[in-house]
Design an enzyme around this catalytic site. Sequence first.
Site, PDB file in Angstrom:
ATOM      1  N   ASP A  94      -1.056  -7.836  -6.309  1.00 38.53           N
ATOM      2  CA  ASP A  94      -1.892  -7.542  -5.139  1.00 38.53           C
ATOM      3  C   ASP A  94      -2.041  -6.056  -4.832  1.00 38.53           C
ATOM      4  OD1 ASP A  94       0.627  -6.890  -4.226  1.00 38.53           O
ATOM      5  OD2 ASP A  94       0.629  -8.255  -2.518  1.00 38.53           O
ATOM      6  N   HIS A  95      -1.210  -5.208  -5.410  1.00 37.61           N
ATOM      7  CA  HIS A  95      -1.168  -3.804  -5.002  1.00 37.61           C
ATOM      8  C   HIS A  95      -2.061  -2.872  -5.825  1.00 37.61           C
ATOM      9  CE1 HIS A  95       1.932  -4.460  -2.092  1.00 37.61           C
ATOM     10  NE2 HIS A  95       2.233  -3.185  -1.983  1.00 37.61           N
ATOM     11  N   ASP A 159       9.244  -5.692  -1.094  1.00 36.03           N
ATOM     12  CA  ASP A 159       8.211  -5.102  -0.259  1.00 36.03           C
ATOM     13  C   ASP A 159       8.723  -5.138   1.164  1.00 36.03           C
ATOM     14  OD1 ASP A 159       4.954  -4.516  -0.409  1.00 36.03           O
ATOM     15  OD2 ASP A 159       5.641  -5.217   1.540  1.00 36.03           O
ATOM     16  N   ARG A 447       0.613  -0.086   9.044  1.00 36.51           N
ATOM     17  CA  ARG A 447       1.075   1.302   8.971  1.00 36.51           C
ATOM     18  C   ARG A 447      -0.086   2.268   9.110  1.00 36.51           C
ATOM     19  NH1 ARG A 447       5.657   0.127   4.715  1.00 36.51           N
ATOM     20  NH2 ARG A 447       7.088  -0.598   6.284  1.00 36.51           N
ATOM     21  N   SER A 634       7.881   1.931   3.393  1.00 39.35           N
ATOM     22  CA  SER A 634       7.843   0.976   2.287  1.00 39.35           C
ATOM     23  C   SER A 634       9.189   0.869   1.583  1.00 39.35           C
ATOM     24  CB  SER A 634       6.771   1.408   1.287  1.00 39.35           C
ATOM     25  OG  SER A 634       6.819   0.620   0.134  1.00 39.35           O
ATOM     26  N   ARG A 636       9.732   0.917  -1.564  1.00 39.99           N
ATOM     27  CA  ARG A 636       9.686   1.406  -2.947  1.00 39.99           C
ATOM     28  C   ARG A 636      10.963   2.148  -3.353  1.00 39.99           C
ATOM     29  NH1 ARG A 636       4.752   5.238  -1.239  1.00 39.99           N
ATOM     30  NH2 ARG A 636       4.248   3.231  -0.361  1.00 39.99           N
TER      31      ARG A 636
END
Length: 742
Positions: A94-95, A159, A447, A634, A636
Site C-alpha cells: 500500500d505504501h 506501521d 499526520r 512513523s 520505520r
Amino acid sequence: MSFLNQDQIKDFYLDYIEKLQVIKEQLGRPLTYAEKIIFTHFAKGKFDIQRGKSNIPLQVDRVAMQDATAQMAILQFMLTGKKSVMIPTTIHCDHLIAAKVGAVQDLEEANIQNKEVYQFLKSSANKYGMGFWKPGSGIIHQVILENYAVPGQLMIGTDSHTPNAGGLGMIAIGAGGAEAMDAMAGLSWTVTMPKLIGIQLKGKLNGWTSPKDIILKVVEILTVKGGTGCIIEYFGEGARSISATGKATITNMGAEVGATTSLFPYDEHTAAYLRATKRDFVAALADSLKDELQADPEVEQNPLAYFDEVIIIDLGRLEPQVVGPHTPDLSRSISELKEDVQKNNWPIQLSAALIGSCTNSSYEDMSRAVAVARKAAAHGLKTKVPFMITPGSQQIYATMKRDGLLEVFEKIGGTVLANACGPCIGQWNRQDVPKGVRNSIITSFNRNFKSRNDANPETHAFIASPEIVTVFALAGRLDFNPLTDIIDGMKLEINAVDQLPSKGFVFDTYGYEEPTGKGNVIIDPESERLALLRPFTSWKENDFSELLVLVKAKGKCTTDHISPAGKWLEFRGHLDKISDNMFSGAVNAFSDKVGKGKNLLTETEENFSTIARHYQNHDKGWVAIGDTNYGEGSSREHAAMEPRYLGCRAVLAKSFARIAETNLKKQGILSLWFSKESDYDKILEDDIIDVDNDVAVGEPVYVTLKHADGSVEAIKMSHTLSAEQLEWFRFGSALNWLRERN
C-alpha cells in the site's frame, strides 16, 4: 471467504477464558480491558508487574507488514534461518503507489516502477508462508480491520498506525521490523508494561461532529508525547454509541500522542461489523464471553482507582475540530479557526483538499462526505480546489461504486485515487504547487508534520473529518465555518447515514494470494532497490571511546526528519542506498541548517550522511543528540538501522518515542536519556565523547565530554534497557543474539 481459521479462533477464546480465571484468582481485583488482553498473552505466569517499569514478554497472535517496512523485516527474517513464519503473518502493498493522476494510471505506473520489490515480497510471502495482498487491494489497516482483527487478540504491525484494529477490541501495536521478525520467528515480544489512560466518553455525537473530532480533541489534550508508554482505553456510554469504524478512526490516531496502543471494548457495534465482514463465527464466540471483552464493571464505576490518568469528554458539547498546521496537537474548534488563520497569517486560500487514508476511509466516513457532496451537486456546486478521495480498500471502493458514492464525488469535481496510502505518507507526485511556495491544504489524514504530504516545508497542512474537508473543498477557503456560513447562497448541512452499507459490502478479494510454502526468494544481485543484509559486527571494547558528535538535533526530530520517506521509499530494501537520507531533515542545533553539519576531520560543511561515511572510513565512531520525544511518528526502523550501518554508537536525548527507542535497542545502539534535560545544552559541536559501555540494568551511564578548550565534564544519563536488551547490545544487535541462540 474468511481469512481466519475457525478452530484456531475457538481455541483462542477457550484459552483466553481459562487464563483469565487464573489471573483474576491471583490478582483478586477488577481488571481493565487492556489488562485482560495483556495478562492473557503474558508469556510467564507471575503478575507482580509495575506499570511503566516492568518489561513483560508477550505471545503475539498475528503480524502485519506493509510493503515499505516489510522489505527490511523480511531481509532480517531471512538471516534467522527459519523455514517459515511461526504465527499468521500478512504483507500489504500500500505504501509504494504514488498519487498523481488517478487510480488506474497510478496503479499501472506503480506496478512497473516497483516490479522487483513486489516480486521480492510476493516470493518471500510464498516461501515463508505469509499471506500476500498485492498493490491496489487496500491500505494495511483497513484490510486488517475488514478481515483479520479479532477482539481480545494481540497483533503487532510494522506501521505506527497498527492500533487502528483497537477499534475492534484488539490490542494492536506498532513495532519495528526487527520486533516483527522476532514474533514471526516464534519468540515472545517484550514491551514495558504500559501505564493506562482511561478516556470516559459521555453523551452522544450530533450534527457535524464525528469520531474524528474525538481523537483530534484527545491529541490536543495529551499533545504528541502525552501518551508515550501508555495504553489509552475508552469507555462509557459515549464509547458504546460509536460505530466500529468510528472507533478505529480514534484508535488509529492514538499513534499521534505516542500511545503504545488505543482500545475500545467489545459491544454491539463491534459484533455488527464482524457479521457484516463475514466473521459471524467470531461474533458468536465473542458474544458468549462479551463481559470479558470489556473492562470489569467496577472500572467504569470508579475509573480513578484503575487508571493512571482519566480524561472525560462530553460528546454532546464537542464541536468539529480542525488541527494544524505542522503538528497534530495544535487544535481548535471550527468556530475558532478563522481567527487563528488571520492571527497567524496562514494562507487562507486552500490549494487542495484530500479525504481517505487508513484513518478515515470507511463506508461511514465516505457516506458522510457524500451526504455533503450530494447536496452540493444538487445545487450545481463544484469544488474550488483539487479534491482527492482515497478509498481504504478494494472492498470499500467496490461498495462505493455499487452504491453511487464515487459518481457523486466525481460530479462535484473529485478525483478518486488508488486504494493506497498515497499523499498521507508523502506519496503525492504533486505538480500544482512548486516546492517552497506557501500554501494551505486540508486533509482527513493523521499526520501533518512539515513536508509530510508533498515534501514542501511551506505547505500548511490542516486536519479535520472527511465531511468537514469536503465542505472546505467546496468553499476553497480556510476561514469558512459550515455551522454558520453559506457557499454561493447555499448553507450545507449534514444528515445521518448508515454505519454499514444497507446492501452489505461488495466482497472483492482479488488482491489476495495464499502462500504455498514453496519457491525461492527473488532478488536481482544487481538491484538498486534491494540488497541482502549482512549482520552487524559485535562491539569491541574501544568502540565507545573518542566519539564525535555527528548531529545535535534541535526541536522535533521525528522519523521523517531522521529518515524521510517520499522519494526514499524506493530504497527501503537497500540499506546502503537509503542511508544517504540519514538525518537529512534534522535541524542542526549549532547552525539551524537542515540536513547539514560540520565534518570535524575536514572542517567542511557536508550532509550528515556524507560526514558519517567519512568518519566510518577513518574508523571514527559518533553519537547523535536528540531533543524531546526523539523519533516520534512513523515506525520505520530505518531511522535506527541507518545510523547503526554508518557507525553510530549511541543516541543521547531528553526523551524517546517508544518505537524509536526499541528500534535503536534492536540494532545495538545505546539509547540514553539525559538525567537532567539541561545537560543537552552542555554538548558542543567539537566535543570528543566517551560513553561508559559497562551498562547494567537500572544503573546510570556516565558520558564524558572533552571540550575543545581542554575542559572535561561528566554527565549522568539513564536508560531503560532490560536484561535481555542488554544481551542484544553486547551481541551488537538483537538479530545477532537471535542467530546465536538458533
